[in-house]
Design a protein around this motif. Structure first.
Motif, mmCIF file in Angstrom:
data_model
loop_
_atom_site.group_PDB
_atom_site.id
_atom_site.type_symbol
_atom_site.label_atom_id
_atom_site.label_comp_id
_atom_site.label_asym_id
_atom_site.label_seq_id
_atom_site.Cartn_x
_atom_site.Cartn_y
_atom_site.Cartn_z
ATOM 1 N N LEU A 26 0.818 -1.212 0.000
ATOM 2 C CA LEU A 26 0.000 0.000 0.000
ATOM 3 C C LEU A 26 0.855 1.267 0.000
ATOM 4 O O LEU A 26 0.422 2.307 -0.509
ATOM 5 N N CYS A 27 2.054 1.175 0.558
ATOM 6 C CA CYS A 27 2.911 2.360 0.683
ATOM 7 C C CYS A 27 3.827 2.553 -0.522
ATOM 8 O O CYS A 27 4.203 3.690 -0.841
ATOM 9 N N VAL A 28 4.190 1.454 -1.181
ATOM 10 C CA VAL A 28 5.184 1.528 -2.259
ATOM 11 C C VAL A 28 4.773 2.472 -3.391
ATOM 12 O O VAL A 28 5.616 3.225 -3.901
ATOM 13 N N PRO A 29 3.499 2.485 -3.857
ATOM 14 C CA PRO A 29 3.153 3.392 -4.961
ATOM 15 C C PRO A 29 3.452 4.856 -4.691
ATOM 16 O O PRO A 29 3.796 5.595 -5.626
ATOM 17 N N PHE A 30 3.362 5.291 -3.442
ATOM 18 C CA PHE A 30 3.693 6.683 -3.130
ATOM 19 C C PHE A 30 5.168 6.951 -3.419
ATOM 20 O O PHE A 30 5.535 7.976 -4.014
ATOM 21 N N GLY A 31 6.036 6.023 -3.001
ATOM 22 C CA GLY A 31 7.457 6.181 -3.275
ATOM 23 C C GLY A 31 7.768 6.122 -4.751
ATOM 24 O O GLY A 31 8.610 6.885 -5.253
ATOM 25 N N LEU A 32 7.094 5.226 -5.480
ATOM 26 C CA LEU A 32 7.315 5.132 -6.916
ATOM 27 C C LEU A 32 6.903 6.419 -7.620
ATOM 28 O O LEU A 32 7.591 6.887 -8.537
ATOM 29 N N PHE A 33 5.798 6.997 -7.201
ATOM 30 C CA PHE A 33 5.309 8.226 -7.827
ATOM 31 C C PHE A 33 6.321 9.354 -7.691
ATOM 32 O O PHE A 33 6.729 9.979 -8.681
ATOM 33 N N PHE A 34 6.756 9.605 -6.462
ATOM 34 C CA PHE A 34 7.688 10.713 -6.244
ATOM 35 C C PHE A 34 9.079 10.376 -6.765
ATOM 36 O O PHE A 34 9.826 11.265 -7.182
ATOM 37 N N GLY A 35 9.452 9.099 -6.752
ATOM 38 C CA GLY A 35 10.740 8.710 -7.298
ATOM 39 C C GLY A 35 10.835 8.967 -8.787
ATOM 40 O O GLY A 35 11.857 9.457 -9.286
ATOM 41 N N ARG A 36 9.762 8.655 -9.534
ATOM 42 C CA ARG A 36 9.764 8.907 -10.973
ATOM 43 C C ARG A 36 9.753 10.415 -11.265
ATOM 44 O O ARG A 36 10.366 10.859 -12.239
ATOM 45 N N LEU A 37 9.064 11.176 -10.448
ATOM 46 C CA LEU A 37 9.116 12.632 -10.627
ATOM 47 C C LEU A 37 10.536 13.148 -10.418
ATOM 48 O O LEU A 37 11.002 14.044 -11.137
ATOM 49 N N ALA A 38 11.235 12.591 -9.432
ATOM 50 C CA ALA A 38 12.626 12.992 -9.206
ATOM 51 C C ALA A 38 13.502 12.607 -10.401
ATOM 52 O O ALA A 38 14.401 13.361 -10.783
ATOM 53 N N ASN A 39 13.232 11.423 -10.999
ATOM 54 C CA ASN A 39 13.968 11.032 -12.208
ATOM 55 C C ASN A 39 13.771 12.048 -13.323
ATOM 56 O O ASN A 39 14.717 12.379 -14.054
ATOM 57 N N PHE A 40 12.549 12.553 -13.458
ATOM 58 C CA PHE A 40 12.252 13.533 -14.495
ATOM 59 C C PHE A 40 13.001 14.841 -14.235
ATOM 60 O O PHE A 40 13.618 15.413 -15.146
ATOM 61 N N VAL A 147 0.096 6.160 -9.548
ATOM 62 C CA VAL A 147 -1.343 6.410 -9.450
ATOM 63 C C VAL A 147 -2.152 5.144 -9.751
ATOM 64 O O VAL A 147 -2.980 4.714 -8.936
ATOM 65 N N LEU A 148 -1.930 4.537 -10.914
ATOM 66 C CA LEU A 148 -2.752 3.384 -11.302
ATOM 67 C C LEU A 148 -2.518 2.176 -10.400
ATOM 68 O O LEU A 148 -3.474 1.533 -9.950
ATOM 69 N N VAL A 149 -1.262 1.852 -10.134
ATOM 70 C CA VAL A 149 -0.989 0.740 -9.228
ATOM 71 C C VAL A 149 -1.534 1.051 -7.834
ATOM 72 O O VAL A 149 -2.090 0.175 -7.157
ATOM 73 N N GLY A 150 -1.395 2.304 -7.411
ATOM 74 C CA GLY A 150 -1.951 2.686 -6.118
ATOM 75 C C GLY A 150 -3.453 2.496 -6.054
ATOM 76 O O GLY A 150 -3.992 2.016 -5.048
ATOM 77 N N LEU A 151 -4.160 2.855 -7.121
ATOM 78 C CA LEU A 151 -5.607 2.650 -7.145
ATOM 79 C C LEU A 151 -5.951 1.164 -7.047
ATOM 80 O O LEU A 151 -6.878 0.777 -6.320
ATOM 81 N N VAL A 152 -5.201 0.338 -7.759
ATOM 82 C CA VAL A 152 -5.477 -1.100 -7.729
ATOM 83 C C VAL A 152 -5.341 -1.658 -6.319
ATOM 84 O O VAL A 152 -6.244 -2.337 -5.809
ATOM 85 N N VAL A 153 -4.211 -1.394 -5.668
ATOM 86 C CA VAL A 153 -3.984 -2.017 -4.357
ATOM 87 C C VAL A 153 -4.918 -1.453 -3.290
ATOM 88 O O VAL A 153 -5.356 -2.187 -2.396
ATOM 89 N N TRP A 154 -5.265 -0.173 -3.400
ATOM 90 C CA TRP A 154 -6.171 0.383 -2.383
ATOM 91 C C TRP A 154 -7.607 -0.081 -2.601
ATOM 92 O O TRP A 154 -8.359 -0.237 -1.639
ATOM 93 N N ILE A 155 -7.997 -0.323 -3.838
ATOM 94 C CA ILE A 155 -9.321 -0.893 -4.085
ATOM 95 C C ILE A 155 -9.389 -2.317 -3.550
ATOM 96 O O ILE A 155 -10.368 -2.724 -2.913
ATOM 97 N N VAL A 156 -8.339 -3.110 -3.795
ATOM 98 C CA VAL A 156 -8.298 -4.477 -3.267
ATOM 99 C C VAL A 156 -8.295 -4.456 -1.743
ATOM 100 O O VAL A 156 -8.961 -5.275 -1.093
ATOM 101 N N PHE A 157 -7.574 -3.504 -1.162
ATOM 102 C CA PHE A 157 -7.487 -3.405 0.289
ATOM 103 C C PHE A 157 -8.810 -2.991 0.920
ATOM 104 O O PHE A 157 -9.056 -3.266 2.099
ATOM 105 N N SER A 158 -9.667 -2.333 0.137
ATOM 106 C CA SER A 158 -10.905 -1.789 0.706
ATOM 107 C C SER A 158 -11.964 -2.834 0.980
ATOM 108 O O SER A 158 -12.962 -2.536 1.630
ATOM 109 N N VAL A 159 -11.784 -4.047 0.473
ATOM 110 C CA VAL A 159 -12.775 -5.104 0.693
ATOM 111 C C VAL A 159 -12.141 -6.212 1.528
ATOM 112 O O VAL A 159 -10.914 -6.384 1.523
ATOM 113 N N PRO A 160 -12.940 -6.995 2.259
ATOM 114 C CA PRO A 160 -12.367 -8.105 3.026
ATOM 115 C C PRO A 160 -11.624 -9.069 2.109
ATOM 116 O O PRO A 160 -12.125 -9.460 1.062
ATOM 117 N N ARG A 161 -10.416 -9.468 2.494
ATOM 118 C CA ARG A 161 -9.597 -10.356 1.658
ATOM 119 C C ARG A 161 -8.655 -11.136 2.568
ATOM 120 O O ARG A 161 -8.454 -10.786 3.739
#
Length: 243
Positions: A26-40, A147-161
């Motif tokens: 759940l936390c990794v997409p945040f790091g990936l987002f800002f990391g890619r911005l730093a690459n840019f 963003v997209l990977v973050g949406l996927v994992v948070w949607i999966v996390f939002s339901v019992p699993r």
């Protein structure tokens, strides 16, 4: 415990390693987002060339002076290494003239070139004709992996699993989007392609496979579902029916 007996530690609960993996995913997409911005911002992990130097390019392409780091000054003129774009003789002359104008006493070509790159806005007009226009792969990857990977994992996390499901879907979604975005990103220097795929794409294929296998193992293992704030609402029994 009886008086005088030694104190002993007591573990109240146990956290599943798969649940820890889910929380991490759940936390990794945040790091990936800002990391890619730093690459840019830093001109790292450049995208593929859309238009060579000196040719017109769409507005959405980007030019990075860092690509000139692949040029070296030798006895027989400039030489190109790595992913540096090809330049005509006239364009090489423009680059050499620019570097000489920016050089300070006792500067080598490499040092003066780094100065030009660091002060690129001051040389923007002279740099543009010798820079290639590239796909903004870092921004595309920040959207895909952040963003997209973050949406996927948070949607999966939002339901019992079951524990591990969130992590498995992270591996699958990240792998799929990484394969897609690698199409507009330069491969790592010195590493060719195998069966048309880059090393990053093959690693992504392995991630997708690992995520799929993990989902199958979790399904076979079974167990109680946990977490989730989007639970199915219970139906209200109608009058005359038994609860």
């Amino acid at each position: 415990r009886p008086d005088g007996a030694p104190k002993t530690a007591e573990r109240v609960g146990r956290c599943s390693p798969l649940h820890v993996m889910d929380i991490t995913a759940l936390c990794v997409p945040f790091g990936l987002f800002f990391g890619r911005l730093a690459n840019f911002i830093n001109g790292e992990l450049l995208g593929r060339i859309h238009s060579p130097p000196g040719e017109p390019a769409p507005w959405w392409t980007v030019r990075f002076p860092q690509e000139l780091e692949g040029w070296r000054d030798g006895a027989d003129g400039l030489t190109r290494v790595g992913h540096a774009p090809e330049l005509s003789a006239a364009q090489q002359g423009e680059l050499l003239s620019l570097v000489r104008d920016a050089a300070q006493p006792n500067d080598t070509f490499a040092v003066a070139l780094e100065r030009v790159i660091a002060e690129a806005p001051a040389y923007a007009e002279r740099l543009e004709p010798i820079l290639s226009a590239r796909y903004p792969s870092q921004l595309l990857q920040s959207l895909a992996e952040g963003v997209l990977v973050g949406l996927v994992v948070w949607i999966v996390f939002s339901v019992p699993r079951r524990p591990g499901v969130v992590g498995a879907w992270f591996l699958i979604s990240y792998g799929l989007l990484r394969i897609a975005t690698e199409l507009v990103r330069l491969p790592d220097p010195g590493l060719g392609r195998m069966l048309g795929l880059s090393r990053g794409q093959w690693l992504s294929v392995a991630m997708i496979g690992a995520g799929a296998v993990l989902l199958v193992l979790i399904a076979k293992r079974g167990g109680e579902r946990m977490g989730g704030w989007r639970r199915a609402s219970s139906t209200t029994p109608s009058s005359g029916s038994q609860a």
